[in-house]
Design a protein around this motif. Structure first.
Motif, short mmCIF file in Angstrom:
data_model
loop_
_atom_site.label_atom_id
_atom_site.label_comp_id
_atom_site.label_asym_id
_atom_site.label_seq_id
_atom_site.Cartn_x
_atom_site.Cartn_y
_atom_site.Cartn_z
N ALA A 1 -12.69 -20.95 36.54
CA ALA A 1 -11.75 -21.91 37.12
C ALA A 1 -12.44 -23.24 37.41
O ALA A 1 -11.88 -24.32 37.17
CB ALA A 1 -11.14 -21.34 38.40
N MET A 2 -13.66 -23.18 37.91
CA MET A 2 -14.42 -24.41 38.15
C MET A 2 -14.64 -25.18 36.85
O MET A 2 -14.50 -26.40 36.79
CB MET A 2 -15.78 -24.07 38.77
N ALA A 3 -14.98 -24.44 35.79
CA ALA A 3 -15.22 -25.08 34.50
C ALA A 3 -13.94 -25.70 33.95
O ALA A 3 -13.96 -26.81 33.40
CB ALA A 3 -15.80 -24.07 33.51
N GLY B 1 -13.27 -28.94 35.42
CA GLY B 1 -14.26 -29.97 35.14
C GLY B 1 -15.24 -30.19 36.27
O GLY B 1 -15.87 -31.24 36.35
N GLU B 2 -15.42 -29.19 37.14
CA GLU B 2 -16.30 -29.33 38.29
C GLU B 2 -17.75 -28.96 37.98
O GLU B 2 -18.65 -29.29 38.75
CB GLU B 2 -15.79 -28.47 39.45
N VAL B 3 -17.96 -28.23 36.88
CA VAL B 3 -19.31 -27.81 36.50
C VAL B 3 -19.55 -28.16 35.04
O VAL B 3 -18.60 -28.27 34.25
CB VAL B 3 -19.54 -26.30 36.73
N ALA B 4 -20.82 -28.34 34.70
CA ALA B 4 -21.16 -28.70 33.33
C ALA B 4 -21.06 -27.50 32.39
O ALA B 4 -20.77 -27.66 31.21
CB ALA B 4 -22.57 -29.27 33.29
N LEU C 1 -9.10 -16.24 30.63
CA LEU C 1 -9.14 -17.21 31.72
C LEU C 1 -9.02 -18.65 31.21
O LEU C 1 -8.66 -19.54 31.97
CB LEU C 1 -10.43 -17.04 32.53
N ALA C 2 -9.34 -18.86 29.94
CA ALA C 2 -9.28 -20.21 29.37
C ALA C 2 -7.89 -20.56 28.86
O ALA C 2 -7.66 -21.69 28.45
CB ALA C 2 -10.29 -20.36 28.24
N VAL D 1 -18.69 -24.88 28.07
CA VAL D 1 -19.91 -24.24 27.60
C VAL D 1 -20.16 -22.97 28.40
O VAL D 1 -20.16 -22.98 29.63
CB VAL D 1 -21.12 -25.19 27.72
N ARG D 2 -20.38 -21.86 27.70
CA ARG D 2 -20.74 -20.61 28.37
C ARG D 2 -21.88 -19.94 27.62
O ARG D 2 -21.81 -19.72 26.41
CB ARG D 2 -19.55 -19.67 28.44
#
Length: 357
Positions: free
Chosen positions: A113-115, A118-121, A150-151, A306-307
């Motif tokens: 959810a953070m990704a 846009g809160e995390v790289a 989730l995406a 990115v994961r």
């Protein structure tokens, strides 16, 4: 993700609390390899992990993601994921426990959810245990399928593929967590062509506009002209031809027992290919893991963020002993940083070449 986006912190999910995930995370912070990252997990579990990593490592709860970049050295910033079991730290190390499965899923959900916001790289995921997930009632068999769901943003989940990579090989899989019987049925024209498209597009994002993609066959000797199976003739070769008509530099199908040697980039042996597409999980992953699990990184291609992840599991047999090696997690963090810088939302290549690991 642009270079400006790379200034954002990286979220590391705790993984299974009963495995080696928390310990290798603590060791990565101790070694300075996780600077600019924070843990989505449980503070008590991470304090226990810090002790296993040798002590003298502070653990601090953060309330805002941006605080992760302000913590001092030898401090592990933890974002306490909502919905974690209150007694998670009591789950026995080295054993399957439903509490740790539920917690692992909660951490993945929060980081994704953070990704998406846009809160995390990037998101780096520590190992989870599939039995613990199942014990907690989680229906997904692994990270890849969970992150894909989730995406989804109100529509169909994006098509994704697993890539395992090190400095010498990069393998992208057509099928992943299926029984071999089911995986063979899942090797279709559409699945192979989609895999080639995803691999090509991902390579363009990390700086290779025309990656050389070798396609491994499904059968021994790639079917030997139909003597050992006709999937190569009916399915794989037509998909390669369709990909080539779209400008994708795909070739094959090649015998799966030799194509990885041809693709391997080693001192004095420049590989013939940049990526190998393999039909099944073990066909593709055994060659990469044989070169050393401490060097391998799992990357999920096709996600809108990115994961990366280490290429090993929870290692219950050594969990809690202090023996866990953080090398693969550290490689996953390095690759996440590289992909954050070299990727762009438009897919425009940057001049980063092959440097990924």
């Amino acid at each position: 993700m642009s270079e400006a986006g790379s200034a954002l912190p990286i979220a590391i999910t705790q993984g299974d609390a009963c495995g080696i995930g928390p310990e290798i995370i603590a060791k990565a912070f101790r070694g300075g390899q996780a600077a600019g990252c924070f843990v989505v997990g449980d503070e008590a579990v991470m304090r226990r992990a810090a002790a296993l990593a040798g002590g003298m490592l502070a653990v601090a709860t953060i309330e805002h993601v941006a605080e992760a970049r302000d913590v001092p050295p030898n401090c592990v910033p933890v974002w306490q994921a909502p919905g974690l079991p209150g007694d998670l730290v009591e789950a026995p190390i080295g054993r399957v426990d439903a509490r740790s499965g539920a917690a692992a899923a909660a951490c993945i959900t929060e980081a994704a959810a953070m990704a998406m916001r846009g809160e995390v790289a990037a998101v780096v995921t520590a190992p989870i245990h599939k039995e613990a997930l199942a014990a907690a009632g989680v229906s997904f068999p692994g990270h890849t399928e969970m992150l894909q769901a989730l995406a989804a943003t109100g529509g169909e989940p994006p098509p994704v593929r697993m890539m395992l990579a090190n400095d010498e090989l990069r393998t992208v899989l057509v099928t992943i967590h299926l029984s071999l019987r089911r995986a063979i049925d899942a090797v279709t024209f559409d699945a192979v062509l989609q895999t080639l498209r995803i691999a090509h597009a991902a390579a363009a994002r990390w700086g290779q506009s025309a990656p050389r993609i070798a396609v491994a066959g499904l059968n021994p000797h790639a079917g030997e002209g139909g003597l050992f199976g006709d999937e190569e003739i009916r399915i794989v070769a037509p998909a390669i031809a369709a990909a080539r008509s779209e400008g994708i530099a795909a070739s094959g199908p090649f015998a799966p027992d030799t194509v990885f040697m041809r693709a391997r980039h080693a001192p004095g042996h420049p590989g013939e290919f940049d990526i190998v597409v393999a039909m099944t999980h073990d066909h593709g992953l055994i060659p990469v893991k044989y070169l050393g699990v401490e060097h391998g990184v799992n990357v999920t291609l096709g996600l809108p963020f990115v994961r990366t992840s280490p290429d090993h599991g929870t290692a219950f047999d050594i969990a809690g002993t202090g023996q866990a090696d953080p090398s693969s997690l550290e490689a996953a963090i390095r690759m996440a940083r590289t992909l954050c810088v070299t990727s762009s939302p438009s897919g425009t290549p940057s001049p980063s070449g092959r440097e990924l690991g």
